[in-house]
Scaffold this motif. Sequence first.
Motif, PDB file in Angstrom:
ATOM      1  N   PRO A  87       3.843   0.573   8.475  1.00 53.83           N
ATOM      2  CA  PRO A  87       2.481   1.214   8.722  1.00 53.83           C
ATOM      3  C   PRO A  87       1.852   1.389   7.566  1.00 53.83           C
ATOM      4  O   PRO A  87       2.326   1.696   6.480  1.00 53.83           O
ATOM      5  CB  PRO A  87       3.018   2.510   9.442  1.00 53.83           C
ATOM      6  N   CYS A 108       0.160  -2.512   8.995  1.00 55.36           N
ATOM      7  CA  CYS A 108      -0.221  -2.550  10.391  1.00 55.36           C
ATOM      8  C   CYS A 108      -0.774  -1.227  10.390  1.00 55.36           C
ATOM      9  O   CYS A 108      -0.732  -0.100   9.711  1.00 55.36           O
ATOM     10  CB  CYS A 108       0.939  -2.686  11.459  1.00 55.36           C
ATOM     11  N   ASP A 109      -1.478  -0.842  11.607  1.00 56.26           N
ATOM     12  CA  ASP A 109      -2.205   0.248  11.957  1.00 56.26           C
ATOM     13  C   ASP A 109      -1.154   1.344  12.598  1.00 56.26           C
ATOM     14  O   ASP A 109      -0.017   1.286  12.783  1.00 56.26           O
ATOM     15  CB  ASP A 109      -3.245  -0.091  13.060  1.00 56.26           C
ATOM     16  N   ILE A 110      -1.676   2.586  12.882  1.00 53.16           N
ATOM     17  CA  ILE A 110      -0.827   3.516  13.115  1.00 53.16           C
ATOM     18  C   ILE A 110      -1.215   3.993  14.571  1.00 53.16           C
ATOM     19  O   ILE A 110      -2.394   3.718  15.138  1.00 53.16           O
ATOM     20  CB  ILE A 110      -0.787   4.741  12.224  1.00 53.16           C
ATOM     21  N   SER A 116       2.577   7.733  13.574  1.00 55.55           N
ATOM     22  CA  SER A 116       3.543   6.743  12.939  1.00 55.55           C
ATOM     23  C   SER A 116       2.953   5.359  13.496  1.00 55.55           C
ATOM     24  O   SER A 116       1.846   5.177  13.607  1.00 55.55           O
ATOM     25  CB  SER A 116       4.814   6.674  13.903  1.00 55.55           C
ATOM     26  N   ALA A 117       3.972   4.204  13.088  1.00 49.16           N
ATOM     27  CA  ALA A 117       3.534   2.841  13.190  1.00 49.16           C
ATOM     28  C   ALA A 117       3.055   2.782  14.758  1.00 49.16           C
ATOM     29  O   ALA A 117       3.548   3.036  15.798  1.00 49.16           O
ATOM     30  CB  ALA A 117       4.486   1.963  12.896  1.00 49.16           C
ATOM     31  N   SER A 118       1.951   2.106  14.869  1.00 46.03           N
ATOM     32  CA  SER A 118       1.494   1.670  16.402  1.00 46.03           C
ATOM     33  C   SER A 118       2.273   0.619  16.919  1.00 46.03           C
ATOM     34  O   SER A 118       2.610  -0.446  16.429  1.00 46.03           O
ATOM     35  CB  SER A 118      -0.054   0.995  16.058  1.00 46.03           C
ATOM     36  N   GLU A 122       2.752  -3.296  16.242  1.00 48.04           N
ATOM     37  CA  GLU A 122       4.044  -3.861  15.765  1.00 48.04           C
ATOM     38  C   GLU A 122       4.446  -4.991  16.506  1.00 48.04           C
ATOM     39  O   GLU A 122       4.883  -6.129  16.333  1.00 48.04           O
ATOM     40  CB  GLU A 122       5.242  -2.691  15.925  1.00 48.04           C
ATOM     41  N   PRO A 138       9.799   1.456   9.803  1.00 51.46           N
ATOM     42  CA  PRO A 138       9.095   2.605  10.412  1.00 51.46           C
ATOM     43  C   PRO A 138       9.156   3.649   9.498  1.00 51.46           C
ATOM     44  O   PRO A 138      10.135   3.935   8.811  1.00 51.46           O
ATOM     45  CB  PRO A 138       9.741   2.678  11.887  1.00 51.46           C
ATOM     46  N   THR A 340      -6.925  -1.856  10.024  1.00 50.40           N
ATOM     47  CA  THR A 340      -6.329  -0.567  10.218  1.00 50.40           C
ATOM     48  C   THR A 340      -7.195   0.569  10.499  1.00 50.40           C
ATOM     49  O   THR A 340      -7.413   1.598  10.013  1.00 50.40           O
ATOM     50  CB  THR A 340      -5.433   0.096   9.165  1.00 50.40           C
ATOM     51  N   ALA A 343      -5.584   4.303  11.055  1.00 44.94           N
ATOM     52  CA  ALA A 343      -5.163   4.791   9.765  1.00 44.94           C
ATOM     53  C   ALA A 343      -6.517   4.969   8.738  1.00 44.94           C
ATOM     54  O   ALA A 343      -6.297   6.024   8.178  1.00 44.94           O
ATOM     55  CB  ALA A 343      -4.286   3.943   8.952  1.00 44.94           C
TER      56      ALA A 343
END
Length: 830
Positions: A87, A108-110, A116-118, A122, A138, A340, A343
């Motif tokens: 993330p 990646c975005d959240i 946390s990581a989207s 993912e 993660p 992102t 984020a």
Amino acid sequence: MHPLPLIAPNPPRLSEHADALRRLEASGVFSNNGPEVQAFESEVTDALFDGMGATLAVANATLGLMIALREAVGPATPPPGTLALMPALTFAATAQAAIWAGLTPLICDIDPDDWSASAAAEDALLSRYGDRIGAIVPYATFGNAIDLDRYIALNQRRGVGVVVDAASSLGTRDDAGVGFGAASPFATVYSMHATKTFAVAEGGLIHCGNPDRIARLRAMASFGFEQCRIASLPGLNAKLPEVLALMARLKLAEIGTVCERRAALESAYRGALDGFQLQRVAGRSRASQFMPVVLPPHLALHRDAIAAMLADRQIGCGRYFSPHLGQQPLFQQTALIEPTPVADRIADAMLSLPLTDTMSVDDVARVTDALNHACRAVDARSVPVAPVATSRAIANVVVIGGGPAGSAILLAAGTKGLLPSLASGLVMVERDEAIGGGQLGRYAITSDTTADTFLSAVRGSTHPQIVALADHPAARAVAQHSGALGVPLTEVGPLLRETGRRLTTLIRDHGGTVLTGHEALGATRRADGLWSVRLRRLSDGAEVEQIARNLVIAAGGHQPLDRLSTQVVAGGRLIDMAGGRLLQSDEVLSVGGFEKVADLLAGRRAPRVAVIGGSTSAAATLFSLLKGRPAIPFGAGALTLLHREPLRPFFPSVAAAAADGFSDFGPDDICPVSGFVYRLAGFRLEARELMLRMLGVDGRQPDPRVTLHRIRGDDDADAREIMERADLVIAALGYRPVGLPLSDAAGNAIALAAHGGAPMVDRHCRVMGDDGEPVPGLYGIGLAAGFVPWGHLGGEKSFRGQANGLWLWQNDVGLMIVQQLLGEAQQVAA
């Protein structure tokens, strides 16, 4: 008034433990997994992880991440370009560790609530990149107990390695009351840095439910020695010294009390912080390091002023993690960065408040009172921010669409040194959260464009920022396909997006505006000849009017569903012949499309598919069905291509065609500029190879699974029978331009030639009205625009149709539009 620092390190005081120090000195062991390290590992496994699995103490958490990632991707050196998915909102060490382990960070975005990581991001990237992703990393954001069951399922289902960055989570307990990470089959890495809640001085911890994995990691942490001083694994020196292990044992004895005290402070914060976004917490309790809050959007721009007011009251604060990974220069050069937007928003508005071992509930009240006072003070003197900020009252040009075609205009300008002049009067509008890539990266097929073509716009730019892209991981991934029959579009997308990010910076540096996350609702040509464009921000629906002298439509193409209800093929209505068995090629060619077809055909012993069309997308559909894995059991003649026009392969010269024994062309089929045979009408790369086989050129053997059927006029009973017998009918009937409602000053709709099925643009890329005249100040480019090359652009006289090529857009076609937008005087000045 006593100071309240953001972080007050509170490791054990060795001066108060002289007996323990003398015990350590008497042992004569100071490193190499001595008695203090062994005792700590055993004690922490029992105390925090209920005796499950095994634990390894390391010199610091970054080293722990490095060896855990290296182990997770397997014993062999990872191939170049192997990705580590992580993330954006995490510490730099996460990405640094991946790079040192030989991996390329994929950022990646959240999730907007727990940060946390989207999960959606993912999943999309795992589908897009497949086996290129060697590990998922993660981050247990700010000590939160994230959902590890999800990653266990991903690990088992996809076989991808997992390493959890839990730097702030040593002491956090999950919903079952067990230490976070207990019994997980993959490595979870914690920090014992002095600034953490589990404060030692320096150090890290790796826990795993699989003792064999910990044994391998232990060897890797000691130079890869599985046997005495014999390296059999990749390794380094990551051993924890005995004196730090002693401190860790002392901290372990008090961590329960420390976490309870901090939990009470966090609860007090949550009760007093109204009007701020707070992280959604998971787990029974967590080892809080500080108190993160997100400022309201109207105050986020004034974060530094708010922090300064807190500092005036001797209250420390931080901005973890701002800038996030995707905003840091090193990773912009070395990582693949997805859009992102969440984020970006969270990081730009994040403020971290003090939460230390020595604070009281009264101290929390002091902090929250000061924060509320600072926000009120800033709010009172702030000028309201406009719903949408544009570059100027009247722009020279508004470009609708920042995908490959819209960005191509910028790249074309960049090859001639015209980008600064173009950018100074530019407003670019894009629905996605970044320009450059558009929808290209979502297709699970190989391009009909070579790797060198994709890279040529980078290498040919006059701007060093763009030229430097040649060394970026995204460009290197594309360059690996040089000399091949195209490039997987999933690998092209990151290069186009990174190009778009750098173009965005250049535009803004030269006074232009890039509005991502926006859409154009319509445009009106005013009585004074200017365009009034109505824009809407997707996040909240805020609208604004932008005035411009010119408008460029680069919104791409689509395959409209309503076309299927009226489409006639071989004398019959397509919808009547195919019914519920009908798909459009766009569905098949997208990521997951092959799997959808395989699911629809599952259980059929001899499935049959009819593909309608003679375009590149029709050939790509066939190729996708033939090479997809696991293979669909197509038998002889199972795939039929129904087409009206002859199928023509491209040749670089008349001599090349002759050498291949191909003679089905005449003088009008040869480009007078390049000498190419079927330069515009011919299939290229993978599609060309398939057609050469199917046509039996130069003795090639056709694929027995494929049959060609040229539709004979408007009443072809054989073609109708093929469609009626097929289990699936796939329509590859081309694309139509994405429309933009246009009106004149009186409010009447402006009718375009494209509405009647004619090309959208003329030979100068000017959008044509239904009266056959160009609409003043209106241009078009991209998929389905209908442009046909002419003059020095070349092309065969016999060509009927439109030319869609990235090279054309990024060079002659894009430059044609730029020259008209700037006018002769501005070009000379540039």
